[in-house]
Scaffold this active site. Structure first.
Site, short mmCIF file in Angstrom:
data_model
loop_
_atom_site.label_atom_id
_atom_site.label_comp_id
_atom_site.label_asym_id
_atom_site.label_seq_id
_atom_site.Cartn_x
_atom_site.Cartn_y
_atom_site.Cartn_z
N SER A 174 -2.38 -95.65 87.58
CA SER A 174 -2.67 -94.55 88.49
C SER A 174 -1.59 -93.47 88.49
CB SER A 174 -2.85 -95.08 89.91
OG SER A 174 -1.64 -95.67 90.37
N CYS A 175 -0.42 -93.77 87.94
CA CYS A 175 0.70 -92.83 88.08
C CYS A 175 0.83 -91.85 86.92
CB CYS A 175 2.01 -93.61 88.25
SG CYS A 175 2.14 -94.45 89.83
N PHE A 176 1.12 -92.36 85.73
CA PHE A 176 1.38 -91.47 84.59
C PHE A 176 0.21 -90.51 84.33
CE2 PHE A 176 4.94 -93.86 82.10
CZ PHE A 176 5.77 -93.70 83.18
#
Length: 338
Positions: A174-176
């Site tokens: 979900s972050c990068f």
């Protein structure tokens, strides 16, 4: 970026506590300029409330360790607010570098960090694709020459960033993907060239196609494939943008048959998963490693009765550790398509 929930939270806080002395800390990754926007929209008339930007740097699967032993703490404040001493005192027990920045510097720092590490993954993949197209070309050996550079290696020790210079199937989670897309859009909105960030995502997308080429070259459709790993990374059951979903969809579309093994995930997208069972594992001839779960190292001890092919999309396994001598280990960046 959708600010609906953060604005909703602020409204709820003000509804209940607007007359109290408060410090509101934003931990979420938000586009540069957002904290100032929120301050101007909601807090200018409240001298009793201070808004702080304090981004978290917790890796999924390692969040507790990263919280207990942070490598830096960043505090974004407005006009060197006196409240900074209270925030610093809160973090006093943590022995790490602490940075007092502006709102905007604090916001950019999180994107800067995530973009840097994502760029290393795409950088290594770009050269790994080249290595795959050439005979006698092993990316691991080439990468070792880079890490020996004295500008990188210090006292014969390579920094842990080398863990991001490992080619494979690309990054998920979900972050990068979200953060690179978010800061790319911020640059676009400000009419700043965002070609570097754009290329990071494009190369990451290409990793799926490149990996599937390796699968088609090495596996035939008569044998069922065992996919090792459903979560986007080890020590987590998070499947958001997991690369396994993309590979599974491509396999199904091309009429390959497969099972997915994962110690924590029960279902990913529309595919059911099962846990590692040595008896069932022995029935497979083809394996694709997608997640670096420690439990998958059990393959090292299994005595297979026939030739086995393992496509290691995380460069996780070591050939010399397998008990069986019938293992062919295939990885991205090792002349896999030459």
């Amino acid at each position: 970026v959708n600010l609906h929930f953060i604005e909703k939270s602020i409204k709820e806080i003000l509804k209940k506590y607007k007359n109290r002395k408060l410090i509101i800390v934003i931990k979420s990754t938000i586009p540069p300029g957002t904290t100032s926007y929120l301050r101007n929209k909601f807090f200018l008339k409240y001298n009793n409330i201070t808004l702080v930007n304090n981004p978290e740097f917790l890796r999924e699967g390692n969040a507790v360790e990263d919280f207990i032993n942070p490598d830096r703490i960043i505090i974004g404040i407005h006009n060197k607010s006196k409240i900074i001493n209270k925030i610093l005192n809160l973090y006093k027990p943590f022995q790490c570098k602490k940075f007092t920045l502006s709102y905007e510097e604090s916001e950019v720092s999180k994107y800067y960090s995530n973009s840097f590490f994502a760029s290393l993954i795409s950088f290594s993949n770009q050269f790994a694709y080249l290595c795959d197209s050439l005979p006698n070309c092993n990316f691991k050996k080439i990468n070792a020459t880079l890490l020996a550079d004295k500008r990188i290696e210090v006292n014969s020790i390579s920094p842990t960033l080398k863990n991001y210079l490992i080619p494979g199937i690309g990054f998920g989670g979900s972050c990068f993907p979200k953060d690179i897309a978010g800061i790319k859009q911020t640059l676009r909105n400000k009419k700043i060239n965002n070609s570097l960030l754009k290329s990071i995502l494009e190369i990451n997308d290409e990793a799926i196609n490149h990996g599937f080429k390796i699968i088609k070259k090495n596996f035939n459709k008569k044998e069922k494939i065992c996919i090792l790993g459903a979560s986007f990374k080890e020590n987590s059951n998070d499947t958001r943008k997991s690369r396994t979903i993309y590979i599974a969809n491509k396999l199904k579309k091309s009429n390959f048959y497969f099972d997915i093994i994962d110690p924590k995930v029960k279902v990913i997208d529309k595919y059911k998963c099962s846990t590692f069972d040595e008896k069932k594992i022995k029935n497979f001839k083809y394996f694709i490693l997608m997640t670096k779960w420690q439990s998958f190292r059990k393959l090292y001890k299994i005595s297979f009765n026939r030739n086995i092919k393992i496509i290691d999309f995380r460069n996780y396994f070591e050939k010399n550790k397998f008990k069986s001598n019938k293992i062919e280990l295939i990885s991205v960046g090792n002349s896999s398509l030459s």
